[in-house]
Design a protein around this motif. Structure first.
Motif, PDB file in Angstrom:
ATOM      1  N   GLU A  91       1.012  -1.068   0.119  1.00  0.00           N
ATOM      2  CA  GLU A  91       0.095   0.069  -0.074  1.00  0.00           C
ATOM      3  C   GLU A  91       0.723   1.226  -0.007  1.00  0.00           C
ATOM      4  O   GLU A  91       1.206   1.941   1.036  1.00  0.00           O
ATOM      5  CB  GLU A  91      -0.916  -0.026   1.207  1.00  0.00           C
TER       6      GLU A  91
ATOM      7  N   TYR B   1      -5.938   0.968   6.502  1.00  0.00           N
ATOM      8  CA  TYR B   1      -5.304   2.244   5.630  1.00  0.00           C
ATOM      9  C   TYR B   1      -6.596   3.143   5.074  1.00  0.00           C
ATOM     10  O   TYR B   1      -7.794   2.746   5.281  1.00  0.00           O
ATOM     11  CB  TYR B   1      -4.861   1.481   4.317  1.00  0.00           C
TER      12      TYR B   1
ATOM     13  N   ASN C  94      -7.638   3.777   2.174  1.00  0.00           N
ATOM     14  CA  ASN C  94      -8.253   3.529   1.231  1.00  0.00           C
ATOM     15  C   ASN C  94      -9.401   2.145   1.360  1.00  0.00           C
ATOM     16  O   ASN C  94     -10.073   1.740   0.715  1.00  0.00           O
ATOM     17  CB  ASN C  94      -7.517   2.977   0.065  1.00  0.00           C
TER      18      ASN C  94
ATOM     19  N   GLU D  63      -8.247  -0.538   2.981  1.00  0.00           N
ATOM     20  CA  GLU D  63      -7.639  -2.009   3.139  1.00  0.00           C
ATOM     21  C   GLU D  63      -7.125  -1.962   4.569  1.00  0.00           C
ATOM     22  O   GLU D  63      -7.096  -1.191   5.377  1.00  0.00           O
ATOM     23  CB  GLU D  63      -6.452  -1.931   2.509  1.00  0.00           C
TER      24      GLU D  63
ATOM     25  N   ARG E 110      -4.466  -4.660   7.020  1.00  0.00           N
ATOM     26  CA  ARG E 110      -3.259  -5.315   6.781  1.00  0.00           C
ATOM     27  C   ARG E 110      -2.638  -5.695   8.325  1.00  0.00           C
ATOM     28  O   ARG E 110      -3.039  -4.761   9.000  1.00  0.00           O
ATOM     29  CB  ARG E 110      -2.250  -4.772   5.930  1.00  0.00           C
TER      30      ARG E 110
END
Length: 274
Positions: free
Chosen positions: A69, A94, A96, A98, A100
């Motif tokens: 990312e 994140y 956007n 996402e 992780r």
């Protein structure tokens, strides 16, 4: 990170401590089951790797070693325990949308922000190529091959150091003491891996080691001669050989087992120290 000490109710909790911010998260899309061949046996049921077996069931946490990312800020939401490694992991949300998991950098707290990319600040937890790092930077999760993801310095408390740059290569001093060359295009994460006290953890009893999937280890001198070259004799007798040997007669305890003509031999400037 603040510590919480156990009250000594049993022998297994004596001198025990946990990090108060670390917790186990509910199952999400990044956590899933996997098939484990953890008994150390081959398809015929014969032990090929000794001292393995048992252990508790584990769910795998998918870790983002590549940090794909790019140029998107992420926020640390949780710091969690991972049964598959001795380092803690962080859940990142994140901008956007996402989510992780990454390795927990030492000193990182819930609410901190991180980012990966090319032109990013030299800050703990940020990932960027070695080209844009100043000399002396402490790093972890280092790539060996561009795009493959971090493969070096991933265990708890490990840290490498960027000591030189020349041409297209950068010189790193790894946690083992080895000094080697790596392409400057490879990326790494700034800072040290957290949970630095992992190697000092007191398991308390033998059962705790069995839960980790580690079977008991028996001295060769306590075996019979048919089972080990050191075996035989009454009591703690000498091994009867000039040098220690494995159960199959090969040299042990200090004999270097690295291949002589390995592909990465030219990249190593100084071998690791004992």
């Amino acid at each position: 990170m603040p510590k919480h000490l156990y009250k000594t109710a049993t022998l297994s909790t004596r001198r025990g401590a946990i990090d108060s911010q670390v917790k186990s998260n509910t199952r999400n899309n990044l956590i899933y089951g996997q098939h484990r061949c953890g008994k150390g046996r081959n398809v015929r049921g014969i032990i090929t790797v000794r001292h393995r077996g048992g252990g508790h069931k584990r769910l795998y946490r998918k870790i983002d070693f590549r940090r794909n990312e790019k140029d998107i800020y992420g926020r640390i939401v949780t710091i969690e325990y991972d049964p598959n490694r001795n380092a803690y992991i962080c859940l990142i949300h994140y901008g956007n949308g996402e989510k992780r998991y990454i390795l927990h950098p030492r000193g990182a707290r819930i609410g901190d922000t991180i980012i990966s990319g090319t032109e990013v600040p030299i800050k703990m937890g940020n990932a960027l190529p070695l080209t844009h790092m100043p000399l002396g930077t402490a790093i972890h999760n280092i790539e060996i091959t561009l795009g493959r993801g971090g493969q070096l310095a991933r265990a708890a408390g490990t840290v490498a150091k960027l000591i030189a740059k020349e041409g297209k290569s950068a010189t790193l001093k790894l946690p083992s003491g080895e000094v080697r060359l790596i392409s400057q295009n490879c990326s790494a994460t700034v800072g040290q891996v957290g949970n630095t006290g992992a190697k000092h953890k007191n398991l308390g009893r033998a059962g705790s080691k069995c839960w980790l999937g580690k079977r008991p280890v028996v001295r060769g001198g306590a075996m019979n001669p048919v089972d080990h070259p050191h075996g035989g004799g009454a009591g703690k007798t000498p091994i009867g050989k000039k040098k220690p040997a494995t159960p199959w007669g090969y040299p042990a305890l200090g004999k270097r087992s690295r291949k002589r003509n390995k592909y990465s031999e030219n990249s190593i400037l100084r071998r690791r120290t004992k």
